[in-house]
Design an enzyme around this catalytic site. Structure first.
Site, PDB file in Angstrom:
ATOM      1  N   HIS A  66       0.500  -1.582   0.123  1.00 32.44           N
ATOM      2  CA  HIS A  66       0.025  -0.122  -0.390  1.00 32.44           C
ATOM      3  C   HIS A  66       0.826   1.184   0.064  1.00 32.44           C
ATOM      4  CE1 HIS A  66       0.811   0.143   4.670  1.00 32.44           C
ATOM      5  NE2 HIS A  66       0.224   0.692   4.386  1.00 32.44           N
ATOM      6  N   LYS A  71       9.454  -2.272   3.669  1.00 32.32           N
ATOM      7  CA  LYS A  71      10.672  -2.447   4.610  1.00 32.32           C
ATOM      8  C   LYS A  71      11.076  -2.839   6.031  1.00 32.32           C
ATOM      9  CE  LYS A  71      14.274   0.596   6.143  1.00 32.32           C
ATOM     10  NZ  LYS A  71      14.711  -0.679   5.965  1.00 32.32           N
ATOM     11  N   LYS A 107      10.005  -8.317   5.329  1.00 29.46           N
ATOM     12  CA  LYS A 107      11.134  -9.100   5.807  1.00 29.46           C
ATOM     13  C   LYS A 107      11.855 -10.419   5.401  1.00 29.46           C
ATOM     14  CE  LYS A 107      11.861  -8.845  10.572  1.00 29.46           C
ATOM     15  NZ  LYS A 107      11.811  -7.490  11.496  1.00 29.46           N
TER      16      LYS A 107
HETATM   17  N1  GLU Z   1      14.788  -5.039  11.802  1.00 30.92           N
HETATM   18  C1  GLU Z   1      14.028  -4.003  12.579  1.00 30.92           C
HETATM   19  C2  GLU Z   1      12.322  -4.298  13.519  1.00 30.92           C
HETATM   20  O1  GLU Z   1      12.314  -5.422  13.317  1.00 30.92           O
HETATM   21  C3  GLU Z   1      14.083  -3.291  11.604  1.00 30.92           C
HETATM   22  C4  GLU Z   1      13.556  -3.036  10.329  1.00 30.92           C
HETATM   23  C5  GLU Z   1      13.901  -1.466  10.013  1.00 30.92           C
HETATM   24  O2  GLU Z   1      14.562  -0.733   9.927  1.00 30.92           O
HETATM   25  O3  GLU Z   1      13.714  -1.731   8.542  1.00 30.92           O
HETATM   26  O4  GLU Z   1      11.976  -3.238  13.109  1.00 30.92           O
END
Ligand code: GLU
Length: 473
Positions: A66, A71, A107
């Site tokens: 969306h 990220k 992720k």
């Molecule tokens: N791995 C981290 C989280 O679970 C950071 C993710 C990021 O900075 O994109 O929030």
């Protein structure tokens, strides 16, 4: 990693989603679109380890398109599987919405035990994984931007960037293809500590909220609160250290892989981190009592329990034994949905992961903006501000006929550096988002937990985005 009889991590996230969704009036179809994972890429690739070929299983899940880019971190762990990556990607969507970071959630996961490979082998695995992502268009500053997670750090992010740049020569914004990079390789000051610092700001805000503290029978303010931390990795150690040094809390218990320790007088977290680096263990840290099992510290009497390791650490098996008044979820998914029901009934206040550990992605957002602007924060205004403040101090001295001391003058006339701006942006974000969640929690009487309130805040924002895209009526 789910225990017997307990729902899986993904089921747990979905169960929480459904509960919160029932408090909203978002149409069913739109809720379904928000809940599902939009795209998952699973890959098995070969890497030469010693004189053998090993097949490595890896994933990248993009939960929600969306907003773009998507990220989220990349995890290196033996427990990585499709469900776990999808659950973590979903949490990223809600997390970004809560802290107003304009990304969809994603992720990545590589199914390896990173501690059983040497640096050169890890580099080979990371570079190959990155090439696979490039090949499928699953990485890029406007597509999908990874970051560190469990088992990875700035070193891995630097390898990812270098691989990306090798393939995408001339791409002007290439540095924004990954965040959490070393500061001297297009990273940003304050990213390493960001998740822990965010946990501090979030818990401080909660403890400063009078009606919240009244509800659980604690006094207002963070100072003097007793804390137990599980996990002394990046998040746990920065959380403990910052909360102790800037928040005046007392860490009375620490749990790690090798066991747990206790000291009612307080454990100096900075010294403990050093001790563990030197000896490889927290056990034997001077003045502390060895509690025997790893889980024992979780059951200690304390004001705040901070799980900062992995998911499903507090389940229906041990939920009844938890004596903390507040659980601050520094890790992702440490309290299962079943455990949460038990704890909420007991009156424990759980500060949910999707808010409390959002400091990492918040500063990742600042890093991405820095990369796109090709300039360090503070570069344009620092000197100008400092000169303006100096003139102002000069005028005050002239008018009052008094001289301001050298140290005070230095403080008053300082222009902001990158680290000051990053910390201040993070503090502002964590305070604002807490207030939004708290308002929702108070306003909607039937909402039973801060997690449901946080979900409602996130769902409102994501559904709004979809409606603004014109996809849903
Ligand atoms: N791995 C981290 C989280 O679970 C950071 C993710 C990021 O900075 O994109 O929030």
């Amino acid at each position: 990693m789910s225990k017997q009889g307990e729902v899986s991590f993904l089921e747990s996230v979905n169960k929480n989603f459904d509960k919160a969704a029932s408090y909203t009036d978002i149409p069913k179809g739109l809720l379904q679109q928000i809940k599902v994972c939009n795209a998952v890429y699973e890959i098995n690739f070969p890497v030469r380890i010693g004189n053998q070929i090993q097949v490595i299983n890896a994933y990248r899940a993009q939960h929600s398109h969306h907003r773009l880019p998507t990220k989220g971190g990349i995890r290196y762990s033996q427990h990585v599987n499709k469900d776990e990556v999808e659950a973590l990607a979903a949490l990223m969507t809600y997390k970004c919405a809560i802290v107003d970071v304009p990304f969809g959630g994603a992720k990545g996961g590589v199914k390896i035990n990173p501690w059983s490979y040497n640096e050169e082998q890890l580099e080979r695995i990371t570079r190959r994984y990155t090439s696979e992502l490039i090949r499928k268009n699953f990485i890029g500053p406007g597509i999908d931007v990874p970051a560190p997670d469990y088992g990875t750090g700035p070193r891995e992010m630097a390898w990812i960037l270098d691989t990306y740049v090798t393939f995408k020569g001339g791409e002007i914004d290439a540095a924004g293809c990954v965040t959490g990079k070393p500061v001297n390789q297009n990273g940003i000051r304050g990213r390493n500590e960001a998740t822990g610092r965010g946990v501090f700001y979030g818990l401080r805000e909660l403890c400063n909220t009078e009606d919240a503290m009244k509800k659980i029978g604690l006094t207002k303010g963070l100072e003097g609160k007793t804390v137990v931390i599980q996990g002394m990795g990046n998040v746990g150690s920065f959380t403990g250290s910052i909360m102790q040094n800037e928040g005046g809390i007392k860490v009375i218990g620490v749990a790690e892989y090798e066991g747990s320790i206790y000291d009612a007088k307080g454990i100096d977290v900075d010294k403990l981190i050093k001790f563990r680096k030197e000896t490889g263990s927290i056990i034997g840290f001077p003045g502390t009592k060895n509690l025997g099992s790893r889980d024992a510290a979780l059951e200690l009497e304390c004001d705040i329990l901070i799980p900062a390791a992995l998911e499903n650490q507090i389940t229906k098996d041990n939920a009844k034994k938890i004596k903390a008044k507040i659980i601050g979820e520094a890790a992702n998914g440490p309290v299962s949905a079943d455990a949460e029901e038990i704890l909420v009934k007991k009156g424990v206040l759980i500060v949910p992961d999707m808010y409390l550990n959002a400091g990492g992605v918040t500063v990742s957002y600042f890093e991405w903006l820095k990369n796109l602007s090709h300039m360090r924060f503070g570069r344009m205004e620092k000197r100008f501000d400092s000169n303006t403040y100096s003139s102002f101090v000069g005028v005050v001295e002239k008018l009052t006929q008094k001289t301001i001391g050298a140290r005070e003058k230095e403080f008053l006339t300082r222009g902001a550096d990158e680290i000051d701006l990053v910390r201040s942006g993070l503090e502002e974000t964590m305070i604002n988002s807490f207030q939004q969640i708290w308002e929702t929690y108070k306003r909607k009487k039937k909402i039973e937990s801060l997690r449901s309130a946080a979900f409602v805040v996130a769902l409102d924002k994501v559904s709004n985005d979809y409606q603004n895209l014109g996809i849903f009526p």
